[in-house]
Design a protein around this motif. Structure first.
Motif, short mmCIF file in Angstrom:
data_model
loop_
_atom_site.label_atom_id
_atom_site.label_comp_id
_atom_site.label_asym_id
_atom_site.label_seq_id
_atom_site.Cartn_x
_atom_site.Cartn_y
_atom_site.Cartn_z
N ASN A 51 0.83 -1.20 0.00
CA ASN A 51 0.00 0.00 0.00
C ASN A 51 0.86 1.25 0.00
O ASN A 51 0.54 2.25 -0.65
N GLU A 92 1.59 -7.54 -2.72
CA GLU A 92 1.36 -7.71 -4.15
C GLU A 92 2.68 -8.10 -4.80
O GLU A 92 3.27 -7.36 -5.59
N ARG A 339 -8.83 4.29 9.54
CA ARG A 339 -7.80 3.37 9.05
C ARG A 339 -6.55 3.40 9.94
O ARG A 339 -6.07 2.35 10.37
N THR A 364 -0.88 -13.49 6.77
CA THR A 364 -1.86 -12.65 6.09
C THR A 364 -1.88 -11.28 6.73
O THR A 364 -1.59 -11.11 7.91
N PRO A 367 -6.49 -6.90 8.27
CA PRO A 367 -7.35 -6.01 7.49
C PRO A 367 -7.59 -4.70 8.23
O PRO A 367 -7.72 -4.66 9.45
N ASP A 371 -9.36 -0.88 3.33
CA ASP A 371 -8.52 -1.70 2.47
C ASP A 371 -9.18 -1.95 1.11
O ASP A 371 -8.52 -1.89 0.08
N ASP A 372 -10.45 -2.23 1.10
CA ASP A 372 -11.14 -2.57 -0.14
C ASP A 372 -11.18 -1.39 -1.11
O ASP A 372 -11.12 -1.57 -2.32
N GLU A 373 -11.29 -0.18 -0.58
CA GLU A 373 -11.42 0.98 -1.45
C GLU A 373 -10.11 1.75 -1.60
O GLU A 373 -10.06 2.79 -2.27
N ARG A 376 -8.69 2.69 -5.17
CA ARG A 376 -9.41 3.80 -5.81
C ARG A 376 -9.14 5.11 -5.09
O ARG A 376 -8.99 6.16 -5.73
#
Length: 389
Positions: A51, A92, A339, A364, A367, A371-373, A376
């Protein structure tokens, strides 16, 4: 109130990245750094998570940062007997632009500052803030050498012991998060890791992590629960003393940790894991806190630098996209506070042993809200006010 000139106090990761993002968004900013060099805390290393690397890409700073440090693409987790609990891709890993990166903090600061200077951003070293004066027509920073600087907005990116925060929230004090954190480097340890892999050890007396750079240098850290080390003990401590403290603890486990520390020379340092309490005010009038000055967390989740880079992008876009400055600062806080405070809470709980760090043990990510958005939200072409783009 419109924003034409922005003062950034602090030339570390958060401040320099903010200046880069603000410059890309069309704002004039200047960075005022207390230290004569690139910044303090030059010895410790950190990891930039995917991120954080994504945020760097949005301000066109990927190449500058990827020129230093080395990538991490996988993580192995061991128990105190040396048995492997997990081995997984890290972040990633398939995208070379977004791979985790391990690097010295000082090298990251220098890379960001060099890039800022290349873009014409003024960075003034040796400018130690004394006080902030907020007025109807602007905000003025007063420095200890008697000089001043005035702007339309002041960004406090001056770290854990922020002078700007003392102006905004004088009662907000950094808190000990339950662990002492040791860092070290050695070229003398037996090479036990392939390139681009970090190994995390869930030891009986310490959490330990290590990775080996492509040129054979082992980077390691250890987190040990206990009372905080007094400031004078940290200042007066020696590498030999820190090794003598750590090695017997690590020898209790059948892992590589003790041998790595024992093979380390003078490149050993220690700090107390520290956090800023959730709910600390971030803004007052024309002044806003970002990075560790606003939301420092225990280093357990390894997100401090990446969160600061996210701050930079979201702040610049909020000021660019919102209809006015007050709305922009409110939007920024609404987008960021859930966040980063989640990260403070999760990191602090693990540091204090409040719950088992099972997500990290499984390899892992923990979360976090947003995180999901996040992809964008960070995308430079997306308007954070209208969410269109």
């Amino acid at each position: 109130m419109g924003v034409a000139r922005i003062l950034v106090i602090g030339g570390g990761i958060a401040g320099t990245a903010a200046a880069l993002a603000l410059h890309k968004a069309g704002f004039e900013s200047s960075v005022h750094e207390a230290h004569p060099g690139s910044a303090e805390d030059l010895g410790a290393f950190l990891t930039l998570a995917s991120n954080g690397m994504r945020a760097l890409a949005q301000i066109d700073a990927s190449d500058a940062v990827r020129a230093v440090g080395f990538p991490l693409t996988s993580m192995r987790v061991l128990d105190d007997a040396g048995a492997e609990l997990a081995q997984v891709p890290l972040g990633e890993a398939a995208d070379s632009l977004l791979q985790y990166r391990c690097l010295r903090r000082g090298d990251l600061n220098a890379a960001l500052q060099t890039e800022a200077a290349r873009r014409g951003i003024v960075i003034r070293h040796g400018a130690r803030l004394a006080s902030v004066q907020d007025g109807p027509d602007g905000v003025t920073a007063h420095f200890t050498d008697g000089s001043t600087a005035t702007g339309d907005l002041l960004i406090g990116a001056d770290g854990l012991n922020s002078t700007v925060r003392r102006q905004i929230a004088p009662d907000a004090q950094p808190c000990y998060a339950g662990q002492r954190v040791f860092y070290g480097y050695t070229r003398a340890a037996a090479r036990s890791e392939p390139d681009a892999r970090i190994t995390m050890v869930r030891g009986s007396t310490a959490a330990f992590g290590h990775a080996v750079s492509p040129d054979g240098e082992t980077y390691w850290f250890a987190r040990v629960a206990g009372e905080p080390l007094p400031a004078d003990e940290i200042a007066d401590g020696s590498p030999a003393g820190w090794r003598e403290l750590l090695v017997p603890l690590l020898r209790k486990d059948a892992t590589p940790a003790a041998d790595i520390v024992a093979a380390t020379g003078d490149d050993v340092m220690v700090t107390n894991a520290t956090e800023i309490p959730a709910g600390t005010p971030w803004r007052s009038g024309r002044t806003l806190l970002v990075g560790d000055a606003a939301h420092a967390a225990s280093p357990v989740t390894g997100q401090g630098a990446s969160m600061a880079l996210e701050d930079a992008v979201v702040l610049a876009k909020s000021l660019r996209d919102a209809p006015d400055t007050e709305t922009a600062l409110r939007l920024y806080e609404e987008l960021r506070r859930p966040r980063v405070e989640h990260n403070i809470t999760v990191s602090g709980n693990i540091s204090r042993g409040v719950h088992s760090p099972s997500p990290a043990a499984r390899g892992t990510a923990v979360p976090r809200p947003g995180d999901d958005e996040l992809v964008r939200l960070l995308e430079w072409g997306v308007d954070v006010w209208t969410r269109s783009g």
